[in-house]
Structures are given as C-alpha cells and as structure tokens.
Write a protein that holds these residues in place. Structure first.
Motif, PDB file in Angstrom:
ATOM      1  N   ILE A 267       1.858   1.707  -3.588  1.00 16.52           N
ATOM      2  CA  ILE A 267       0.714   2.182  -4.371  1.00 16.52           C
ATOM      3  C   ILE A 267       0.466   3.660  -4.091  1.00 16.52           C
ATOM      4  O   ILE A 267       0.266   4.454  -5.014  1.00 16.52           O
ATOM      5  CB  ILE A 267      -0.547   1.337  -4.063  1.00 16.52           C
ATOM      6  CG1 ILE A 267      -0.369  -0.078  -4.623  1.00 16.52           C
ATOM      7  CG2 ILE A 267      -1.804   1.999  -4.631  1.00 16.52           C
ATOM      8  CD1 ILE A 267      -1.408  -1.069  -4.144  1.00 16.52           C
ATOM      9  N   ALA A 268       0.489   4.031  -2.815  1.00 17.29           N
ATOM     10  CA  ALA A 268       0.272   5.435  -2.447  1.00 17.29           C
ATOM     11  C   ALA A 268       1.340   6.328  -3.069  1.00 17.29           C
ATOM     12  O   ALA A 268       1.036   7.415  -3.574  1.00 17.29           O
ATOM     13  CB  ALA A 268       0.258   5.593  -0.926  1.00 17.29           C
ATOM     14  N   ALA A 269       2.583   5.882  -3.061  1.00 19.95           N
ATOM     15  CA  ALA A 269       3.668   6.664  -3.655  1.00 19.95           C
ATOM     16  C   ALA A 269       3.459   6.802  -5.161  1.00 19.95           C
ATOM     17  O   ALA A 269       3.673   7.878  -5.727  1.00 19.95           O
ATOM     18  CB  ALA A 269       5.019   6.021  -3.355  1.00 19.95           C
TER      19      ALA A 269
ATOM     20  N   LEU B 268       0.590   6.750  -6.710  1.00 21.72           N
ATOM     21  CA  LEU B 268      -0.564   7.628  -6.934  1.00 21.72           C
ATOM     22  C   LEU B 268      -0.223   9.098  -6.734  1.00 21.72           C
ATOM     23  O   LEU B 268      -0.781   9.972  -7.391  1.00 21.72           O
ATOM     24  CB  LEU B 268      -1.722   7.228  -6.018  1.00 21.72           C
ATOM     25  CG  LEU B 268      -2.374   5.878  -6.342  1.00 21.72           C
ATOM     26  CD1 LEU B 268      -3.400   5.505  -5.275  1.00 21.72           C
ATOM     27  CD2 LEU B 268      -3.001   5.895  -7.717  1.00 21.72           C
ATOM     28  N   THR B 269       0.677   9.384  -5.818  1.00 25.54           N
ATOM     29  CA  THR B 269       1.050  10.775  -5.570  1.00 25.54           C
ATOM     30  C   THR B 269       2.181  11.212  -6.494  1.00 25.54           C
ATOM     31  O   THR B 269       2.569  12.386  -6.473  1.00 25.54           O
ATOM     32  CB  THR B 269       1.475  10.986  -4.111  1.00 25.54           C
ATOM     33  OG1 THR B 269       2.610  10.171  -3.831  1.00 25.54           O
ATOM     34  CG2 THR B 269       0.347  10.685  -3.149  1.00 25.54           C
TER      35      THR B 269
ATOM     36  N   PHE C 195       0.828  -1.210   0.000  1.00 21.57           N
ATOM     37  CA  PHE C 195       0.000   0.000   0.000  1.00 21.57           C
ATOM     38  C   PHE C 195       0.865   1.263   0.000  1.00 21.57           C
ATOM     39  O   PHE C 195       0.500   2.265  -0.610  1.00 21.57           O
ATOM     40  CB  PHE C 195      -0.983  -0.001   1.168  1.00 21.57           C
ATOM     41  CG  PHE C 195      -2.212  -0.819   0.887  1.00 21.57           C
ATOM     42  CD1 PHE C 195      -3.129  -0.428  -0.084  1.00 21.57           C
ATOM     43  CD2 PHE C 195      -2.442  -1.996   1.579  1.00 21.57           C
ATOM     44  CE1 PHE C 195      -4.244  -1.193  -0.362  1.00 21.57           C
ATOM     45  CE2 PHE C 195      -3.563  -2.761   1.311  1.00 21.57           C
ATOM     46  CZ  PHE C 195      -4.476  -2.361   0.334  1.00 21.57           C
ATOM     47  N   ARG C 196       2.004   1.220   0.659  1.00 20.69           N
ATOM     48  CA  ARG C 196       2.926   2.358   0.611  1.00 20.69           C
ATOM     49  C   ARG C 196       3.403   2.605  -0.815  1.00 20.69           C
ATOM     50  O   ARG C 196       3.477   3.746  -1.277  1.00 20.69           O
ATOM     51  CB  ARG C 196       4.126   2.129   1.528  1.00 20.69           C
ATOM     52  CG  ARG C 196       3.829   2.332   2.985  1.00 20.69           C
ATOM     53  CD  ARG C 196       5.117   2.276   3.814  1.00 20.69           C
ATOM     54  NE  ARG C 196       4.815   2.518   5.198  1.00 20.69           N
ATOM     55  CZ  ARG C 196       5.068   1.670   6.190  1.00 20.69           C
ATOM     56  NH1 ARG C 196       5.668   0.540   5.932  1.00 20.69           N
ATOM     57  NH2 ARG C 196       4.752   1.977   7.423  1.00 20.69           N
TER      58      ARG C 196
ATOM     59  N   THR D 110       9.086   6.394  -0.456  1.00 22.43           N
ATOM     60  CA  THR D 110       8.136   5.648   0.357  1.00 22.43           C
ATOM     61  C   THR D 110       8.417   5.986   1.800  1.00 22.43           C
ATOM     62  O   THR D 110       9.512   6.334   2.178  1.00 22.43           O
ATOM     63  CB  THR D 110       8.275   4.124   0.136  1.00 22.43           C
ATOM     64  OG1 THR D 110       9.592   3.743   0.461  1.00 22.43           O
ATOM     65  CG2 THR D 110       7.942   3.756  -1.294  1.00 22.43           C
TER      66      THR D 110
END
Length: 186
Positions: free
Chosen positions: A175-177, A179-180, A172-173, A185
């Motif tokens: 994926i979040a990175a 997306l932003t 998830f880290r 990370t």
C-alpha cells in the motif's frame, strides 16, 4: 460509475444462477492468515422471473479446523468427506450430516442427525432473509471460543500471530509503495 454492493451481487447471483454448494475453507489458505475463503459452486441459468437458487448446501471445513502452511497443511484427504457428500454423480440426492439429534457418542455424529455435522442445507428463503443476504453462514460451535483447554499450544499461537503480522506488514508495504508511486517494496 455503477458500484455494486456485496448484497446486490449476492442477490443477483442467487437469482440468476443455481448456487447449489458452498465450501467454507480454513482461513489463510489462499492468501494471508486470517483471510476467509469460500468456494462457490453454481450453474448459470437463462433469465427467469423467479430465482434459480432453491437450496444451498454448505460444507464447513473451517470451524474447529487448524491448518498451517508448514506444520499442518491442508491435504487432499481433508476434502474426502466433502467430495463424498457433494455426490457429483447426483447432487440432487444429498443427505445432511447436521441435525438437531444426538451424536453417536463415539465422537462421530450420526449421518443424518448429528449436531456437529459439517454438511447442511439452507433454502432460498433463509438465504435472502439473512442480513444483506450474507453467505457467511456457520452453525458449528467454535470450540476454541468456548474451551481454552482446547487452544493450540502457545508456540503454535505465537507462530500464527507472527504469520499474521508478517502478512499485514507486507500488505502495508505494498500500500505504501502504491501511495508513493514506487514499484519497489522495502
């Protein structure tokens, strides 16, 4: 853009190649805990109107096996039975260790008739008839689902849960990175 479904890819592979062996590996072996992995052995063949795959031999090293990265890692000797049964000198002269007959009573199964045998063959008609030509094939009874007395000790279960959650958090880290748009990370 042409998107192939998993079913299309599997059917194409079974048709265009002689897919002869599948090794079901323990979950989490190459990636995160809980992720299933298989090794597929095949030979690319020339174009043919009929499928090249006639029989698929499967060795199940996953069911009722518990390996961890730290306390019980997979070692070469865990693959010895598979290598022997694979019979690299003549893979067309293989013998199944799974069958409907009784076990020997010693905890080991008879080489040709044991219901707990890990080495089994499927023909091409059985493979194509499966839902979406799935190669996620298993036949052994998972003891952990049937007998809670055979579960690993609570500390092992707890560590497996921690490992799964840490792996999921890391994913998830990432994926979040993505997306932003950040390469960092947390």
């Amino acid at each position: 853009m042409n998107a192939f479904s998993g079913e299309t890819i599997r059917k194409k592979l079974l048709h265009e190649c002689d897919v002869h062996t599948l090794l079901r590996l323990p979950t989490g072996l190459f990636y995160a805990q809980g992720v299933k992995a298989n090794v597929i052995f095949f030979e690319r063949k020339p174009a043919s109107e009929t499928p090249w795959t006639k029989k698929l031999w499967i060795y199940d090293l996953r069911t009722n096996q518990h390996f961890t990265l730290k306390t019980n890692p997979l070692r070469r000797e865990h693959l010895d039975e598979f290598v022997r049964l694979y019979n690299p000198a003549n893979r067309h002269d293989r013998k199944a260790t799974w069958g409907t007959g009784p076990s020997t009573g010693s905890g080991r199964t008879d080489e040709s008739t044991g219901p707990q045998g890990r080495w089994r063959v499927y023909d091409d008609a059985e493979l194509i008839a499966r839902d979406k030509a799935s190669l996620d094939i298993f036949w052994l009874k998972d003891d952990s689902l049937a007998d809670s007395d055979k579960l690993p000790p609570p500390d092992v279960i707890a560590q497996d849960i921690v490992d799964d959650l840490e792996a999921a958090l890391e994913q998830f880290r990432l994926i979040a990175a993505d997306l932003t748009g950040s390469a960092e990370t947390a």
